[in-house]
Design an enzyme around this catalytic site. Structure first.
Site, short mmCIF file in Angstrom:
data_model
loop_
_atom_site.label_atom_id
_atom_site.label_comp_id
_atom_site.label_asym_id
_atom_site.label_seq_id
_atom_site.Cartn_x
_atom_site.Cartn_y
_atom_site.Cartn_z
N GLN A 102 57.01 58.49 25.50
CA GLN A 102 57.96 59.46 26.10
C GLN A 102 59.06 59.80 25.07
O GLN A 102 58.80 59.74 23.89
CB GLN A 102 58.57 58.91 27.40
CG GLN A 102 57.56 58.85 28.57
CD GLN A 102 56.63 57.67 28.54
OE1 GLN A 102 57.05 56.53 28.48
NE2 GLN A 102 55.33 57.91 28.57
N LYS B 135 54.66 61.59 18.05
CA LYS B 135 54.75 60.17 17.71
C LYS B 135 53.40 59.61 17.25
O LYS B 135 53.31 58.89 16.26
CB LYS B 135 55.25 59.37 18.94
CG LYS B 135 56.63 59.78 19.41
CD LYS B 135 57.04 59.07 20.68
CE LYS B 135 56.27 59.51 21.91
NZ LYS B 135 56.50 60.89 22.37
N GLY C 285 50.53 60.55 26.15
CA GLY C 285 49.34 61.09 25.49
C GLY C 285 49.70 61.27 24.04
O GLY C 285 50.52 62.12 23.70
N HIS C 286 49.18 60.41 23.19
CA HIS C 286 49.52 60.45 21.76
C HIS C 286 48.32 60.97 20.98
O HIS C 286 47.26 60.36 20.98
CB HIS C 286 49.94 59.05 21.28
CG HIS C 286 51.22 58.58 21.91
ND1 HIS C 286 51.80 57.38 21.62
CD2 HIS C 286 52.05 59.20 22.80
CE1 HIS C 286 52.92 57.26 22.31
NE2 HIS C 286 53.09 58.34 23.04
N ASP D 20 56.30 64.04 23.55
CA ASP D 20 55.34 64.90 22.85
C ASP D 20 55.88 65.43 21.52
O ASP D 20 55.52 66.52 21.09
CB ASP D 20 54.91 66.08 23.74
CG ASP D 20 54.32 65.60 25.05
OD1 ASP D 20 53.73 64.51 25.06
OD2 ASP D 20 54.46 66.32 26.05
P1 GDP Z 1 53.27 62.42 21.16
O1 GDP Z 1 53.16 62.21 22.63
O2 GDP Z 1 54.68 62.31 20.67
O3 GDP Z 1 52.34 61.56 20.36
O4 GDP Z 1 52.84 63.93 20.90
P2 GDP Z 1 51.57 64.69 21.56
O5 GDP Z 1 50.35 64.22 20.91
O6 GDP Z 1 51.64 64.63 23.04
O7 GDP Z 1 51.93 66.18 21.20
C1 GDP Z 1 52.09 66.61 19.90
C2 GDP Z 1 51.09 67.75 19.65
O8 GDP Z 1 51.43 68.42 18.48
C3 GDP Z 1 49.68 67.23 19.42
O9 GDP Z 1 48.77 68.19 19.88
C4 GDP Z 1 49.60 67.11 17.90
O10 GDP Z 1 48.28 67.21 17.40
C5 GDP Z 1 50.42 68.29 17.47
N1 GDP Z 1 51.17 68.15 16.21
C6 GDP Z 1 51.78 67.06 15.70
N2 GDP Z 1 52.45 67.38 14.59
C7 GDP Z 1 52.26 68.70 14.39
C8 GDP Z 1 52.74 69.63 13.41
O11 GDP Z 1 53.49 69.31 12.51
N3 GDP Z 1 52.34 70.93 13.57
C9 GDP Z 1 51.53 71.34 14.59
N4 GDP Z 1 51.20 72.61 14.64
N5 GDP Z 1 51.07 70.48 15.51
C10 GDP Z 1 51.45 69.20 15.43
P1 IMO Z 2 54.44 60.95 25.45
O1 IMO Z 2 54.44 59.49 25.10
C1 IMO Z 2 56.09 64.17 27.85
C2 IMO Z 2 57.36 63.19 31.92
C3 IMO Z 2 56.59 63.79 33.07
C4 IMO Z 2 57.68 63.88 34.12
C5 IMO Z 2 58.49 62.61 33.86
C6 IMO Z 2 58.10 61.43 34.75
O2 IMO Z 2 53.12 61.59 25.32
O3 IMO Z 2 55.53 61.67 24.73
P2 IMO Z 2 56.02 59.78 34.94
O4 IMO Z 2 54.56 60.04 34.84
O5 IMO Z 2 56.56 58.86 33.92
O6 IMO Z 2 56.43 59.42 36.34
O7 IMO Z 2 56.70 61.22 34.67
O8 IMO Z 2 58.27 62.26 32.52
N1 IMO Z 2 56.54 62.43 30.95
C7 IMO Z 2 56.25 62.87 29.72
N2 IMO Z 2 56.52 64.05 29.12
N3 IMO Z 2 55.48 63.19 27.17
C8 IMO Z 2 55.23 62.01 27.74
O9 IMO Z 2 54.74 60.95 27.04
C9 IMO Z 2 55.58 61.81 29.09
N4 IMO Z 2 55.46 60.78 29.96
C10 IMO Z 2 56.07 61.17 31.09
O10 IMO Z 2 56.07 65.05 32.74
O11 IMO Z 2 58.51 64.97 33.85
MG MG Z 3 52.34 63.17 24.31
#
Ligand code: GDP
Ligand code: IMO
Ligand code: MG
Length: 423
Positions: A224, A16, A40-41, A13
């Protein structure tokens, strides 16, 4: 033309999805190399937020090809939902979304097995997203899995049946009292398979090999984060794939010597969702502020993310394991308003000061040692140039670059595509 990688350096998270979307304009092909719908991207532009789970984050661009690589595990039901969402926005995905024949399928019983396994662990549970990731990769390495390419063969449903029957016996073994209606789940599954079959399945390693020969540019998208890597993460509280740079080689069939830039993404602080050790975790107002201002809730499960200060010991480790060449710092805007910012530069490990990540990072053995820096008050979210960033933030960035011996080339100051500052 070389291949560049983009991957998360913390516990996922990091942002990416946002950065892949921003960078897609420079690439011909965006290729996901591991993980599945546990990811979840999030992407934001034109006031709309999109969350992708399996589909690469370049899909909203006109031209780029988006490839789901052999290292990915696909749940057809979730995939179909993602496609339905793209249709809502009139995205012509059929012309630009390709799936590797060697990617493995997540079956409905894999999800139930995941839930049964977690329930049986009690307090020691991983905190899995329960998307069936662990059981699917177990069947992959156990040589029992069903692959996308099998859907083109006539006997795949027989193989499905015998595997699902075996899974049911395993679910009974856990005695976890999980209720499920397999008939209903299968109906949904087989319907989604038909949708999946309308897409193009390819021998993706050959496709990528030819693309490289033709001089096409490729960006490999990780899921991840490095600390969730099956080998190098905080085992057993990890996911079931190699999230680190080597995972892009096995997850796409790209040779190591073809990789040029490795973009490592990190948040200006740290978050973790699910169980497992987290040395710099905060349980005070500062942690709550990060969670509130940063909207730290999982994009896949909605669970609250645990928050804490930046951990340079862990970050250095991730940079080394991945061979990161450029860093991208996300969510710097969330730290605006903190009087003091803390950075963990070492650990007190059983009375000794260490600067490497030890085998066991459970809190009883380890205490973070912090350096403090002055925070900044300015709202960064409207800034578009590096020259506008406050002095204290530039000091923070300069400190990190020096400690990490790697340049920070992008600073993100908000979730939108436009809130991205190139340095
Ligand atoms: P990913 O899994 O690496 O793609 O990241 P996620 O989407 O799960 O989580 C990143 C969260 O931070 C999302 O809700 C994005 O919309 C938000 N986000 C990304 N970059 C920024 C930033 O620079 N500032 C803020 N406030 N939010 C951001
Ligand atoms: P993105 O791509 C954050 C965590 C879960 C748990 C562990 C194992 O959005 O960054 P799993 O479902 O793989 O058996 O879970 O890994 N986890 C993540 N945490 N971002 C993710 O993906 C994750 N995918 C799995 O919360 O701790
Ligand atoms: Mg994510």
């Amino acid at each position: 033309m070389a291949v560049n990688l983009l991957l998360g350096l913390q516990w996922g998270d990091e942002g990416k999805g946002k950065i892949v979307d921003v960078l897609t304009q420079n690439y011909d092909i965006i290729a996901r190399f591991q993980g599945g719908p546990n990811a979840g991207h999030t992407l934001e532009f034109d006031g709309i937020k999109h969350v992708l789970h399996t589909i690469p984050s370049g899909i909203f661009h006109e031209k780029a090809i988006n490839l789901v690589g052999n290292g990915v595990v696909i749940d057809p039901v979730i995939f179909k939902k993602e496609l339905d969402n793209l249709e809502k926005y009139n995205i012509d995905y059929k012309s630009k979304l390709l799936i590797s024949r060697k990617a493995h399928l997540i079956l409905p019983t894999h999800r139930i097995l995941d839930a049964a396994s977690e329930a049986s662990k009690g307090k020691a549970k991983i905190g899995s997203t329960l998307k069936g990731i662990g059981p699917t990769y177990m069947d992959k390495t156990g040589r029992n899995g069903i692959r996308i390419g099998d859907l083109e063969l006539s006997d795949w449903k027989d193989r499905y049946r015998s595997l699902a029957d075996k899974h049911e016996a395993m679910i009974d073994f856990y005695n976890a009292k999980i209720e499920y209606n397999l008939k209903e789940l299968e109906e949904e599954f087989f319907e989604a398979i038909e949708t999946l079959k309308t897409l193009t399945f390819i021998d993706s390693e050959e496709y990528l090999f030819q693309a490289q020969k033709e001089g096409k540019s490729i960006l490999a998208e990780g899921a991840q984060g490095s600390l969730l890597d099956i080998d190098f993460g905080t085992y057993p509280f990890v996911t079931s794939s190699n999230t680190t740079a080597a995972g892009a080689c096995t997850g796409l069939g790209i040779a190591p010597n073809k990789i040029k830039e490795v973009f490592g993404i990190f948040k200006a602080y740290t978050t973790r969702v699910g169980s497992g050790p987290f040395p710099t975790e905060l349980f005070d107002n500062d942690g709550e502020t990060m969670a509130r201002v940063g909207h730290e809730f999982g994009a896949t499960t909605g669970r609250p993310r645990r928050c804490g200060w930046l951990d340079l010991v862990a970050l250095k480790y991730a940079i080394q394991v991945n061979g990161v060449t450029q860093l991208m710092m996300m969510k710097g805007d969330v730290l605006s308003g903190f009087e003091t910012i803390k950075i963990c530069t070492a650990y007190n490990y059983n009375g000794e000061t260490i600067t490497h990540l030890p085998y066991n990072i459970e809190p009883q053995n380890l205490e973070p040692i912090y350096t403090e820096m002055k925070g900044w008050k300015e709202d960064l979210t409207q800034m578009t140039e590096a020259s506008q960033l406050p002095k204290e933030m530039n000091d923070y960035i300069a400190f990190l670059e020096k400690e990490l011996e790697t340049p920070i080339t992008i600073v993100s100051v908000g979730p939108d595509r436009k809130q991205t500052i190139k340095k």
